[in-house]
Enzyme design. Structure first.
Site, short mmCIF file in Angstrom:
data_model
loop_
_atom_site.label_atom_id
_atom_site.label_comp_id
_atom_site.label_asym_id
_atom_site.label_seq_id
_atom_site.Cartn_x
_atom_site.Cartn_y
_atom_site.Cartn_z
N GLY A 74 27.11 42.79 32.47
CA GLY A 74 27.26 42.58 33.19
C GLY A 74 27.58 42.37 34.55
O GLY A 74 28.30 42.29 35.19
N GLY A 75 26.58 40.63 35.80
CA GLY A 75 27.36 41.17 37.30
C GLY A 75 26.55 42.20 37.79
O GLY A 75 25.00 42.86 37.46
N LEU A 76 27.16 42.42 38.91
CA LEU A 76 26.10 42.76 40.70
C LEU A 76 27.30 44.18 41.38
O LEU A 76 27.67 45.25 39.70
CB LEU A 76 26.30 41.98 42.03
N ALA A 140 37.02 39.54 39.57
CA ALA A 140 35.41 39.70 39.64
C ALA A 140 35.94 40.13 38.13
O ALA A 140 36.03 40.21 37.19
CB ALA A 140 35.01 40.21 40.29
N LEU A 141 34.45 39.85 37.45
CA LEU A 141 34.12 39.75 36.62
C LEU A 141 32.39 39.92 36.07
O LEU A 141 31.84 39.28 36.37
CB LEU A 141 34.77 38.27 34.90
N GLY A 142 32.64 40.36 34.40
CA GLY A 142 31.80 41.12 34.43
C GLY A 142 31.54 41.58 32.31
O GLY A 142 32.54 42.50 32.20
N VAL A 154 37.74 41.18 33.04
CA VAL A 154 37.72 40.64 34.50
C VAL A 154 38.94 41.45 35.12
O VAL A 154 40.22 42.12 34.77
CB VAL A 154 38.91 39.25 33.87
N CYS A 171 30.19 41.50 44.63
CA CYS A 171 28.87 40.71 43.63
C CYS A 171 27.94 40.14 44.02
O CYS A 171 27.30 38.90 44.09
CB CYS A 171 29.84 39.53 43.41
#
EC number: 2.3.1.181
Length: 211
Positions: A74-76, A140-142, A154, A171
Site C-alpha cells: 500500500g501507499g505511494l 514511512a509505512l505500507g 515500516v 509518500c
C-alpha cells in the site's frame, strides 16, 4: 493471541536486495498454512525507490541511477537505503485478532515508542500514515494483506542519507521534509536500533491484540 506472540520469530537479516526480499515475503505469505509461525524480519536494503499500489510516476522527480521498483504494498512512493531499518511483520492477523487499521497503528506506535525511549517526541498525522518529528517524516509505512495475512511494513530513518528523498515527493507529498534519528542527537548503533524496533513492534502488536 498469547500463543501468537510467543511463537513469533524475529530475524535480523542485514542488508538484503529489495526485490528478493519482497518476493520471499510474498511466497511465504501465499504458501503458509494455519499453523505456520508468524515472523518479523528486520532488514536494510541497498538504495532503491519503491512505488506502492497507489504510487504515480510523476512523484519520482529525478531518480538518477537509483532503481525504481513497482511494489504491491500500500501507499505511494518512498526510498530505502543503508542506515534505514525496516520491520516487515509477516503475520496471520486473524490469529492476533487485529484489523488492518490496528496493524498500521501498531507499526506507527512501535516507532513512536522507540523514539520516546531516546527522548524524541513524535506523532502521527491524520490522513498521512507514518511517524513525524516536528512536521518532518522519520518513518514511512505500507502494508499488503492477503487472506488475512500481512507483509511489507515500516521503515525508520536512523543514519541514512536523506538526499534521495529530495528527488521524490515522499509518500506523494510535495516538499515533505524528512528527518532521521541522528538529526536529533541520538546515535545508537544500527544493530541496537534494529533490536529496539523489533521489541517495540511486538509490544505494540500485543497492546492492539488486547483491545
Amino acid at each position: 493471541m498469547v500463543t501468537a506472540l510467543l511463537d513469533t520469530q524475529v530475524s535480523y537479516l542485514g542488508l538484503r536486495d529489495y526485490t528478493d526480499t519482497w518476493h520471499e515475503m510474498r511466497k511465504l505469505t501465499t504458501q503458509r498454512c494455519p499453523d505456520s509461525p508468524d515472523q518479523v524480519w528486520i532488514v536494510q536494503h541497498p538504495s532503491v525507490y519503491t512505488l506502492g499500489q497507489s504510487g504515480k510516476e510523476e512523484h519520482i522527480l529525478n531518480p538518477g541511477d537509483i532503481p525504481v521498483i513497482h511494489s504491491d504494498r500500500g501507499g505511494l512512493v518512498t526510498w530505502h537505503g543503508p542506515g534505514q531499518i525496516i520491520a516487515y511483520p509477516l503475520l496471520d492477523l486473524r490469529r492476533w485478532g487485529i484489523s488492518v487499521r490496528e496493524l498500521v497503528h501498531a507499526l506507527e506506535q512501535a516507532v513512536i515508542s522507540l523514539l520516546a525511549i531516546h527522548e524524541v517526541a513524535s506523532h502521527r498525522r491524520e490522513g498521512a500514515p507514518g511517524v513525524y518529528v516536528d512536521g518532518a517524516k522519520i518513518a514511512a509505512l505500507g502494508v499488503r494483506v492477503k487472506n488475512g495475512r500481512c507483509y511489507h511494513g515500516v521503515a525508520l530513518n536512523v543514519s541514512n542519507d536523506l538526499e534521495p528523498f529530495s528527488r521524490i515527493n515522499p509518500c506523494g507529498m510535495k516538499d515533505m521534509p524528512t528527518t532521521r534519528l541522528y538529526d536529533h542527537g541520538v546515535t545508537p548503533s544500527l544493530d541496537r536500533a534494529e533490536v529496539e524496533l523489533g521489541i517495540h513492534l511486538l509490544a505494540a502488536l500485543e497492546r492492539e491484540a488486547k483491545h
